[in-house]
Design a protein around this motif. Structure first.
Motif, PDB file in Angstrom:
ATOM      1  N   ALA A 102       0.816  -1.217   0.000  1.00 18.46           N
ATOM      2  CA  ALA A 102       0.000   0.000   0.000  1.00 18.46           C
ATOM      3  C   ALA A 102       0.850   1.267   0.000  1.00 18.46           C
ATOM      4  O   ALA A 102       0.524   2.252  -0.665  1.00 18.46           O
ATOM      5  CB  ALA A 102      -0.933   0.002   1.207  1.00 18.46           C
ATOM      6  N   ILE A 103       1.949   1.234   0.752  1.00 17.43           N
ATOM      7  CA  ILE A 103       2.786   2.429   0.950  1.00 17.43           C
ATOM      8  C   ILE A 103       4.239   2.048   0.645  1.00 17.43           C
ATOM      9  O   ILE A 103       5.041   1.792   1.554  1.00 17.43           O
ATOM     10  CB  ILE A 103       2.656   2.946   2.412  1.00 17.43           C
ATOM     11  N   PRO A 104       4.613   1.976  -0.637  1.00 22.92           N
ATOM     12  CA  PRO A 104       5.953   1.501  -1.007  1.00 22.92           C
ATOM     13  C   PRO A 104       7.102   2.329  -0.423  1.00 22.92           C
ATOM     14  O   PRO A 104       8.174   1.793  -0.179  1.00 22.92           O
ATOM     15  CB  PRO A 104       5.954   1.571  -2.534  1.00 22.92           C
ATOM     16  N   ASP A 105       6.870   3.617  -0.191  1.00 25.32           N
ATOM     17  CA  ASP A 105       7.937   4.478   0.344  1.00 25.32           C
ATOM     18  C   ASP A 105       7.829   4.656   1.860  1.00 25.32           C
ATOM     19  O   ASP A 105       8.337   5.625   2.420  1.00 25.32           O
ATOM     20  CB  ASP A 105       7.937   5.837  -0.357  1.00 25.32           C
ATOM     21  N   LEU A 106       7.199   3.696   2.538  1.00 27.60           N
ATOM     22  CA  LEU A 106       7.011   3.768   3.993  1.00 27.60           C
ATOM     23  C   LEU A 106       8.350   3.959   4.696  1.00 27.60           C
ATOM     24  O   LEU A 106       9.320   3.249   4.423  1.00 27.60           O
ATOM     25  CB  LEU A 106       6.340   2.492   4.504  1.00 27.60           C
ATOM     26  N   ARG A 107       8.383   4.911   5.613  1.00 28.10           N
ATOM     27  CA  ARG A 107       9.569   5.175   6.436  1.00 28.10           C
ATOM     28  C   ARG A 107       9.138   5.228   7.890  1.00 28.10           C
ATOM     29  O   ARG A 107       7.989   5.517   8.198  1.00 28.10           O
ATOM     30  CB  ARG A 107      10.233   6.515   6.053  1.00 28.10           C
ATOM     31  N   CYS A 108      10.074   4.957   8.771  1.00 30.05           N
ATOM     32  CA  CYS A 108       9.798   4.934  10.208  1.00 30.05           C
ATOM     33  C   CYS A 108      10.905   5.696  10.929  1.00 30.05           C
ATOM     34  O   CYS A 108      12.082   5.531  10.614  1.00 30.05           O
ATOM     35  CB  CYS A 108       9.749   3.481  10.685  1.00 30.05           C
ATOM     36  N   GLU A 109      10.524   6.525  11.866  1.00 28.53           N
ATOM     37  CA  GLU A 109      11.480   7.224  12.726  1.00 28.53           C
ATOM     38  C   GLU A 109      11.193   6.860  14.172  1.00 28.53           C
ATOM     39  O   GLU A 109      10.039   6.652  14.543  1.00 28.53           O
ATOM     40  CB  GLU A 109      11.325   8.748  12.595  1.00 28.53           C
ATOM     41  N   ILE A 110      12.258   6.808  14.966  1.00 26.22           N
ATOM     42  CA  ILE A 110      12.107   6.600  16.410  1.00 26.22           C
ATOM     43  C   ILE A 110      12.107   7.989  17.043  1.00 26.22           C
ATOM     44  O   ILE A 110      13.157   8.622  17.170  1.00 26.22           O
ATOM     45  CB  ILE A 110      13.252   5.756  17.003  1.00 26.22           C
ATOM     46  N   GLU A 111      10.938   8.466  17.426  1.00 26.50           N
ATOM     47  CA  GLU A 111      10.866   9.790  18.038  1.00 26.50           C
ATOM     48  C   GLU A 111      11.387   9.761  19.467  1.00 26.50           C
ATOM     49  O   GLU A 111      12.069  10.688  19.887  1.00 26.50           O
ATOM     50  CB  GLU A 111       9.440  10.326  17.969  1.00 26.50           C
ATOM     51  N   GLN A 112      11.063   8.681  20.197  1.00 28.23           N
ATOM     52  CA  GLN A 112      11.537   8.523  21.575  1.00 28.23           C
ATOM     53  C   GLN A 112      11.840   7.056  21.841  1.00 28.23           C
ATOM     54  O   GLN A 112      11.150   6.187  21.320  1.00 28.23           O
ATOM     55  CB  GLN A 112      10.470   8.951  22.582  1.00 28.23           C
ATOM     56  N   MET A 113      12.831   6.827  22.661  1.00 37.11           N
ATOM     57  CA  MET A 113      13.132   5.475  23.136  1.00 37.11           C
ATOM     58  C   MET A 113      13.438   5.582  24.627  1.00 37.11           C
ATOM     59  O   MET A 113      14.209   6.446  25.048  1.00 37.11           O
ATOM     60  CB  MET A 113      14.329   4.882  22.389  1.00 37.11           C
ATOM     61  N   LEU A 124       7.113   5.620  17.714  1.00 37.82           N
ATOM     62  CA  LEU A 124       7.505   5.637  16.310  1.00 37.82           C
ATOM     63  C   LEU A 124       6.590   6.544  15.497  1.00 37.82           C
ATOM     64  O   LEU A 124       5.411   6.688  15.808  1.00 37.82           O
ATOM     65  CB  LEU A 124       7.443   4.221  15.727  1.00 37.82           C
ATOM     66  N   ARG A 125       7.137   7.124  14.437  1.00 37.59           N
ATOM     67  CA  ARG A 125       6.339   7.876  13.465  1.00 37.59           C
ATOM     68  C   ARG A 125       6.574   7.254  12.101  1.00 37.59           C
ATOM     69  O   ARG A 125       7.714   7.093  11.667  1.00 37.59           O
ATOM     70  CB  ARG A 125       6.706   9.350  13.425  1.00 37.59           C
ATOM     71  N   PHE A 126       5.468   6.891  11.449  1.00 36.54           N
ATOM     72  CA  PHE A 126       5.502   6.318  10.105  1.00 36.54           C
ATOM     73  C   PHE A 126       5.042   7.368   9.101  1.00 36.54           C
ATOM     74  O   PHE A 126       4.039   8.044   9.337  1.00 36.54           O
ATOM     75  CB  PHE A 126       4.579   5.094  10.027  1.00 36.54           C
TER      76      PHE A 126
END
Length: 180
Positions: A102-113, A124-126
């Motif tokens: 559905a979302i071929p360019d999907l990216r993920c960031e770790i905003e907080q750990m 996480l932010r997708f």
């Protein structure tokens, strides 16, 4: 000759592990924007826990299945298993493939750990664009931007359990599956 055949499976497994780690060596693991560490946790344990979480979160960023296999324990349990998803390592692998259709360019960031005890919490932010298909809907390039929070229990440097919640309302609205 029989001895050779008995050792072949273990040699094959060693080669597979070596190849997986070689492939991962070229991958830069994503880093958290903010990191909070419980200072009572031994440094070596903290490092192992952070690396397991970063491998798994980078898997969500890239779709590289070798990262998930390296991050998850062989007896991995999804404690908030969505309906229709299989338990164990195969569950997140299938979910990632489905999302990337559905979302071929999907990216993920770790905003907080946050690292505390044997747990790692990641916020996480997708992001991406809905240009593929989801169920019966063809994407039209809609912007995708939603959050998720995961709580990982780490054992022996791998994620043994995961409790997670995603902002599925926002995601489904952005995909056009439900009205805003």
């Amino acid at each position: 000759m029989k001895r050779f055949y008995k050792t072949l499976p273990s040699l094959t497994a060693a080669w597979v592990i070596t190849i997986a780690y070689t492939l991962m060596a070229d991958t830069v693991l994503i880093e958290p924007h903010h990191l909070t560490i419980d200072r009572s946790v031994p440094r070596k344990q903290v490092h192992a826990q952070i690396m397991a979480a970063r491998r798994y979160d980078t898997f969500w960023d890239t779709g590289e299945e070798a990262l998930a296999r390296a991050a998850l324990a062989s007896n991995f349990i999804d404690d908030t298993l969505p309906i229709g998803r299989v338990q164990g390592i195969d569950g997140p692998l299938a979910a990632s493939r489905f999302m990337r259709v559905a979302i071929p360019d999907l990216r993920c960031e770790i905003e907080q750990m946050i690292v505390a005890g044997d747990r790692v919490v990641t916020h996480l932010r997708f992001r991406g664009h809905f240009t593929g298909r989801s169920k019966q809907i063809q994407g039209q390039g809609q912007t995708i931007n939603f959050i998720a929070t995961d709580i990982y229990r780490i054992a022996d440097g791998r994620i043994a359990e995961n409790w997670h919640i995603e902002d599925n309302l926002t995601l489904q609205q952005q995909l056009g599956l439900i009205p805003k």
